[in-house]
Scaffold this active site. Structure first.
Site, short mmCIF file in Angstrom:
data_model
loop_
_atom_site.label_atom_id
_atom_site.label_comp_id
_atom_site.label_asym_id
_atom_site.label_seq_id
_atom_site.Cartn_x
_atom_site.Cartn_y
_atom_site.Cartn_z
N GLN A 90 -8.73 3.93 12.50
CA GLN A 90 -8.09 5.04 11.90
C GLN A 90 -8.47 5.32 10.40
OE1 GLN A 90 -4.79 2.81 9.86
NE2 GLN A 90 -3.73 1.98 11.80
N HIS A 156 -5.26 0.84 8.23
CA HIS A 156 -4.45 0.63 6.94
C HIS A 156 -5.79 1.14 6.14
CE1 HIS A 156 -0.85 -1.65 8.58
NE2 HIS A 156 -1.02 -0.80 9.47
N GLU A 248 8.47 3.82 4.37
CA GLU A 248 9.32 3.65 3.20
C GLU A 248 9.03 5.55 2.95
OE1 GLU A 248 9.50 -0.91 2.39
OE2 GLU A 248 8.25 0.25 0.81
N TYR A 258 6.75 -3.86 -4.82
CA TYR A 258 7.51 -3.29 -3.40
C TYR A 258 7.50 -4.46 -2.88
CZ TYR A 258 7.82 1.08 -7.23
OH TYR A 258 7.63 1.53 -7.84
N TYR A 269 4.81 -6.73 14.51
CA TYR A 269 4.97 -6.12 15.86
C TYR A 269 5.01 -7.51 16.97
CZ TYR A 269 3.88 -1.48 14.44
OH TYR A 269 4.10 -0.03 13.69
#
Length: 394
Positions: A90, A156, A248, A258, A269
């Site tokens: 990513q 991430h 979200e 949060y 997963y």
């Protein structure tokens, strides 16, 4: 885990967040065709983000590290920088945003992933865009902030940028790098929203330093934060990918937790359950959530006149859902709007100078990497909205 929708609908949220979160298995009901025409503008190689210059030209980032200056019609482009990035997984060249004083200082802020001693991390950088005709180039490139600690892995990173309405500070997102616990760890900045000065230093007055957090931390307990934006009232909104379920939209408030990975409206997963958000659990619940997921990528709050029925609403690019997702914003409350089937993974959504909506396809998994311009469909009455299908799991 079976989602307890009735319980979620009855949440008692603290005064600053008075609305109950909205989410679950139900998608918005389809109400007709897309109320916009889609015009292809340009093609890119795995684009990640874009921003508009005052003259209508665009800066577009590509995952491999290319920063492109593109004409308003998409026909001309010039590479203005090749950034040395770690593009595995990513990673890559990520967000790009003009500085508040761009008309005078020509400053551009951008983010990317890089390897260093001990692992990899997300970097915030600043440069000056030289617009001399025929020699356009990013110059004086400097890395002004590096998220820490560096860790192994390619996921991430997050790396989204939003300037405060007063232009004196900026907010930067640092994902938890698929390591879970850093989101709650006071000793680093992963899994957090950060507030920095324009030079990349911890901004004064951040809310959590007195509790032992790093001085740049604004909020924590986040997973993969891939969109952040202010609305016209100065509220800061953020969207993030949940685990298996539980994507979200959050109203970001100073000092709040949060919840991730302690609570989530999704599960791991590997099937291990994560407790749902629940009344009185001490965590800030999302305003809107999705299960099945939409895989959000990019966040824009619309302020134009071309689609007056959507003024003030949030738009999110959907990756696995191959959708453009609209969220109704009402003060500090939010609810699901439309989910338009786009037929391709949508990485980024931006508003053009003329009020048109522009979306970037992701460029992977049957997605071509096109830039599309969305304008009102001929014959579609103002205020008409259409919805697509529910997002599929990633």
């Amino acid at each position: 885990m079976i989602r307890r929708l009735a319980l979620l609908a009855a949440f008692a949220i603290p005064a600053a967040c008075s609305a109950a979160p909205q989410g679950g298995d139900a998608a918005p009901a389809a109400t007709g065709a897309r109320p916009f025409a889609m015009t292809p503008v340009a093609d890119f190689d795995a684009p990640w983000a874009m921003t508009f210059l005052p003259d209508g030209r665009m800066l577009v980032t590509e995952k491999k590290g290319e920063m492109l200056l593109v004409s308003a019609d998409g026909r001309q482009r010039r590479t203005v920088a090749t950034v040395p990035v770690d593009a595995a997984g990513q990673g890559g060249l990520m967000d790009v945003v003009l500085a508040p004083g761009f008309a005078q200082n020509r400053q551009v802020y951008f983010s990317y992933s890089a390897a260093g001693q001990g692992g990899k991390g997300v970097v915030l950088a600043r440069a000056v865009l030289d617009l001399a005709a025929g020699g356009e180039r990013l110059r004086q490139i400097e890395a002004i902030y590096r998220a820490y600690p560096l860790v192994e892995g390619d996921g991430h990173y997050s790396g989204r940028i939003a300037f405060a309405p007063d232009g004196k500070s900026l907010f930067f997102t640092a994902g938890e790098r698929q390591k879970f616990t850093p989101a709650q760890d006071k000793s680093g900045v992963l899994g957090k929203v950060l507030r920095l000065t324009l030079d990349g230093k911890p901004a004064p007055g951040n809310p959590l330093a007195a509790q032992g957090f790093k001085p740049e931390v604004w909020s924590y307990g986040h997973r993969n934060l891939l969109g952040i934006a202010f609305d016209a009232q100065g509220n800061l909104w953020e969207q993030e990918m949940g685990p298996k379920g539980g994507d979200e939209v959050n109203l970001i408030l100073p000092g709040r937790n949060y919840g991730y990975p302690n609570v989530s409206n999704g599960d791991h997963y590997d099937g291990r359950p994560i407790p749902d958000h629940a009344p009185g659990d001490g965590y800030e619940a999302p305003k809107v959530w999705w299960n099945p997921v939409i895989s959000p990528g990019g966040l824009m709050i619309y302020s134009g006149d071309l689609f007056p029925q959507w003024k003030g609403d949030a738009f999110i690019g959907g990756l696995s859902s191959k959708a453009l997702v609209r969220v109704d914003l009402n003060g500090t409350n939010a609810s699901k709007g439309d989910q338009f089937d786009m037929g391709a993974r949508i990485r980024e959504v931006e508003q053009g100078p003329d009020g048109a909506i522009y979306v970037l396809e992701d460029g992977g998994r049957e997605s071509q990497g096109r830039l599309l311009k969305l304008t009102p469909a001929t014959g579609m009455p103002a205020g008409t909205a259409g919805a697509g299908t529910a997002g599929a799991a990633r």
